[in-house]
Design a protein around this motif. Structure first.
Motif, PDB file in Angstrom:
ATOM      1  N   MET A   1       0.772  -1.167   0.020  1.00  0.00           N
ATOM      2  CA  MET A   1       0.116  -0.004   0.033  1.00  0.00           C
ATOM      3  C   MET A   1       0.851   1.375  -0.118  1.00  0.00           C
ATOM      4  SD  MET A   1      -2.870   0.885   2.935  1.00  0.00           S
ATOM      5  CE  MET A   1      -3.736   2.566   2.699  1.00  0.00           C
ATOM      6  N   SER A   2       0.702   2.276  -0.929  1.00  0.00           N
ATOM      7  CA  SER A   2       1.334   3.488  -0.907  1.00  0.00           C
ATOM      8  C   SER A   2       0.186   4.596  -0.876  1.00  0.00           C
ATOM      9  CB  SER A   2       2.174   3.382  -2.009  1.00  0.00           C
ATOM     10  OG  SER A   2       1.547   3.497  -3.267  1.00  0.00           O
ATOM     11  N   LEU A   3       0.744   5.531  -0.263  1.00  0.00           N
ATOM     12  CA  LEU A   3      -0.049   6.883  -0.199  1.00  0.00           C
ATOM     13  C   LEU A   3       0.112   7.895  -1.373  1.00  0.00           C
ATOM     14  CD1 LEU A   3      -0.146   7.456   3.551  1.00  0.00           C
ATOM     15  CD2 LEU A   3      -1.720   6.319   2.272  1.00  0.00           C
ATOM     16  N   ASP A   4      -0.768   8.598  -1.787  1.00  0.00           N
ATOM     17  CA  ASP A   4      -0.352   9.807  -2.936  1.00  0.00           C
ATOM     18  C   ASP A   4      -0.370  10.961  -2.066  1.00  0.00           C
ATOM     19  OD1 ASP A   4      -3.023   9.927  -2.380  1.00  0.00           O
ATOM     20  OD2 ASP A   4      -3.705  10.231  -4.281  1.00  0.00           O
ATOM     21  N   ALA A   5       0.241  12.052  -2.943  1.00  0.00           N
ATOM     22  CA  ALA A   5       0.473  13.260  -2.203  1.00  0.00           C
ATOM     23  C   ALA A   5      -0.831  13.836  -1.836  1.00  0.00           C
ATOM     24  CB  ALA A   5       1.063  14.129  -3.026  1.00  0.00           C
ATOM     25  N   ALA A   6      -1.963  13.497  -2.168  1.00  0.00           N
ATOM     26  CA  ALA A   6      -3.333  14.289  -1.699  1.00  0.00           C
ATOM     27  C   ALA A   6      -3.761  13.648  -0.438  1.00  0.00           C
ATOM     28  CB  ALA A   6      -4.326  13.942  -2.705  1.00  0.00           C
ATOM     29  N   THR A   7      -3.649  12.275  -0.485  1.00  0.00           N
ATOM     30  CA  THR A   7      -3.593  11.354   0.863  1.00  0.00           C
ATOM     31  C   THR A   7      -2.715  11.828   2.002  1.00  0.00           C
ATOM     32  OG1 THR A   7      -4.383   9.644  -0.350  1.00  0.00           O
ATOM     33  CG2 THR A   7      -3.994   9.100   1.946  1.00  0.00           C
ATOM     34  N   VAL A   8      -1.298  12.250   1.963  1.00  0.00           N
ATOM     35  CA  VAL A   8      -0.485  12.732   2.713  1.00  0.00           C
ATOM     36  C   VAL A   8      -1.013  13.982   3.170  1.00  0.00           C
ATOM     37  CG1 VAL A   8       1.903  13.666   3.016  1.00  0.00           C
ATOM     38  CG2 VAL A   8       1.388  11.389   1.823  1.00  0.00           C
ATOM     39  N   ARG A   9      -1.587  15.050   2.350  1.00  0.00           N
ATOM     40  CA  ARG A   9      -1.946  16.132   2.543  1.00  0.00           C
ATOM     41  C   ARG A   9      -3.148  16.099   3.738  1.00  0.00           C
ATOM     42  NH1 ARG A   9      -0.461  17.670  -2.528  1.00  0.00           N
ATOM     43  NH2 ARG A   9       1.076  19.182  -2.697  1.00  0.00           N
ATOM     44  N   ARG A  10      -4.017  15.311   3.247  1.00  0.00           N
ATOM     45  CA  ARG A  10      -5.257  15.050   4.189  1.00  0.00           C
ATOM     46  C   ARG A  10      -4.918  14.481   5.576  1.00  0.00           C
ATOM     47  NH1 ARG A  10     -10.265  14.077   5.406  1.00  0.00           N
ATOM     48  NH2 ARG A  10     -11.332  12.386   5.400  1.00  0.00           N
ATOM     49  N   VAL A  11      -4.039  13.283   5.515  1.00  0.00           N
ATOM     50  CA  VAL A  11      -3.720  12.973   6.751  1.00  0.00           C
ATOM     51  C   VAL A  11      -3.116  14.139   7.577  1.00  0.00           C
ATOM     52  CG1 VAL A  11      -1.892  11.556   7.900  1.00  0.00           C
ATOM     53  CG2 VAL A  11      -3.221  10.527   5.890  1.00  0.00           C
ATOM     54  N   ALA A  12      -2.160  15.080   7.039  1.00  0.00           N
ATOM     55  CA  ALA A  12      -1.482  16.011   7.721  1.00  0.00           C
ATOM     56  C   ALA A  12      -2.462  16.918   8.372  1.00  0.00           C
ATOM     57  CB  ALA A  12      -0.394  16.726   6.728  1.00  0.00           C
ATOM     58  N   ASN A  13      -3.536  17.141   7.395  1.00  0.00           N
ATOM     59  CA  ASN A  13      -4.549  18.194   7.904  1.00  0.00           C
ATOM     60  C   ASN A  13      -5.573  17.488   9.240  1.00  0.00           C
ATOM     61  OD1 ASN A  13      -6.571  20.236   7.574  1.00  0.00           O
ATOM     62  ND2 ASN A  13      -7.851  19.115   6.576  1.00  0.00           N
ATOM     63  N   LEU A  14      -5.608  16.251   9.084  1.00  0.00           N
ATOM     64  CA  LEU A  14      -6.461  15.656  10.231  1.00  0.00           C
ATOM     65  C   LEU A  14      -5.478  15.620  11.385  1.00  0.00           C
ATOM     66  CD1 LEU A  14      -7.970  12.516   8.556  1.00  0.00           C
ATOM     67  CD2 LEU A  14      -9.125  14.387   9.143  1.00  0.00           C
ATOM     68  N   GLY A  36       5.421   0.069   4.113  1.00  0.00           N
ATOM     69  CA  GLY A  36       6.441  -1.140   3.549  1.00  0.00           C
ATOM     70  C   GLY A  36       6.925  -2.214   4.832  1.00  0.00           C
ATOM     71  N   TRP A  37       7.483  -1.419   5.768  1.00  0.00           N
ATOM     72  CA  TRP A  37       7.763  -2.321   6.850  1.00  0.00           C
ATOM     73  C   TRP A  37       6.313  -3.174   7.352  1.00  0.00           C
ATOM     74  CZ3 TRP A  37      12.618  -3.902   8.232  1.00  0.00           C
ATOM     75  CH2 TRP A  37      13.548  -3.042   7.634  1.00  0.00           C
ATOM     76  N   ILE A  38       5.249  -2.238   7.674  1.00  0.00           N
ATOM     77  CA  ILE A  38       4.304  -3.098   8.138  1.00  0.00           C
ATOM     78  C   ILE A  38       3.771  -4.226   7.223  1.00  0.00           C
ATOM     79  CG2 ILE A  38       1.938  -2.706   8.785  1.00  0.00           C
ATOM     80  CD1 ILE A  38       2.610   0.133   9.586  1.00  0.00           C
ATOM     81  N   GLU A  39       3.717  -3.968   6.005  1.00  0.00           N
ATOM     82  CA  GLU A  39       3.462  -5.121   5.035  1.00  0.00           C
ATOM     83  C   GLU A  39       4.484  -6.285   5.191  1.00  0.00           C
ATOM     84  OE1 GLU A  39       3.468  -3.426   1.220  1.00  0.00           O
ATOM     85  OE2 GLU A  39       1.423  -2.528   1.474  1.00  0.00           O
ATOM     86  N   GLN A  40       5.683  -6.044   5.439  1.00  0.00           N
ATOM     87  CA  GLN A  40       6.678  -7.128   5.561  1.00  0.00           C
ATOM     88  C   GLN A  40       6.471  -7.584   6.972  1.00  0.00           C
ATOM     89  OE1 GLN A  40      10.760  -5.945   5.653  1.00  0.00           O
ATOM     90  NE2 GLN A  40      10.806  -5.136   3.193  1.00  0.00           N
ATOM     91  N   LEU A  41       6.097  -7.103   8.002  1.00  0.00           N
ATOM     92  CA  LEU A  41       5.666  -7.643   9.311  1.00  0.00           C
ATOM     93  C   LEU A  41       4.513  -8.579   9.291  1.00  0.00           C
ATOM     94  CD1 LEU A  41       6.627  -4.992  11.655  1.00  0.00           C
ATOM     95  CD2 LEU A  41       7.699  -7.118  11.592  1.00  0.00           C
TER      96      LEU A  41
END
Length: 97
Positions: A1-14, A36-41
């Motif tokens: 799973m990877s986040l795009d720039a819009a999702t990063v901005r939304r998380v930062a806003n929250l 990525g580390w979480i997916e490996q775990l």
């Protein structure tokens, strides 16, 4: 799973974080690295592994100790560096007249 720039901005806003446009790609790379580390775990096979602490099927009780004062009677040692003392108490200036 990877986040795009819009999702990063939304998380930062929250999270009530103010990000400049230059900070978004750096934060996006860091978050994607963590995911990525979480997916490996999550890919590790843990079937048959007993939990080390917490979540145990049989509740583990902590040993109780006696409810007794064990380190009292040290007023002189505690107040040795106090700027002002009144008997066995800290002396503080009056704040309400």
């Amino acid at each position: 799973m990877s986040l795009d720039a819009a999702t990063v901005r939304r998380v930062a806003n929250l999270a009530r974080l103010r990000l400049d446009d230059a900070e978004v790609p750096k934060l996006q790379a860091e978050i994607n690295g963590i995911l990525g580390w979480i997916e490996q775990l999550q890919a590790v096979d843990t079937d048959g592994v007993e939990p080390m602490a917490g979540g145990s099927p049989s509740p583990v009780a902590l040993p109780w100790r006696a409810d007794a004062v064990t380190d009292g009677g040290q007023a002189d040692a505690v107040l040795r560096n106090a700027p002002d003392r009144e008997g066995e108490y800290f002396g503080v200036p009056k704040v309400v007249e």
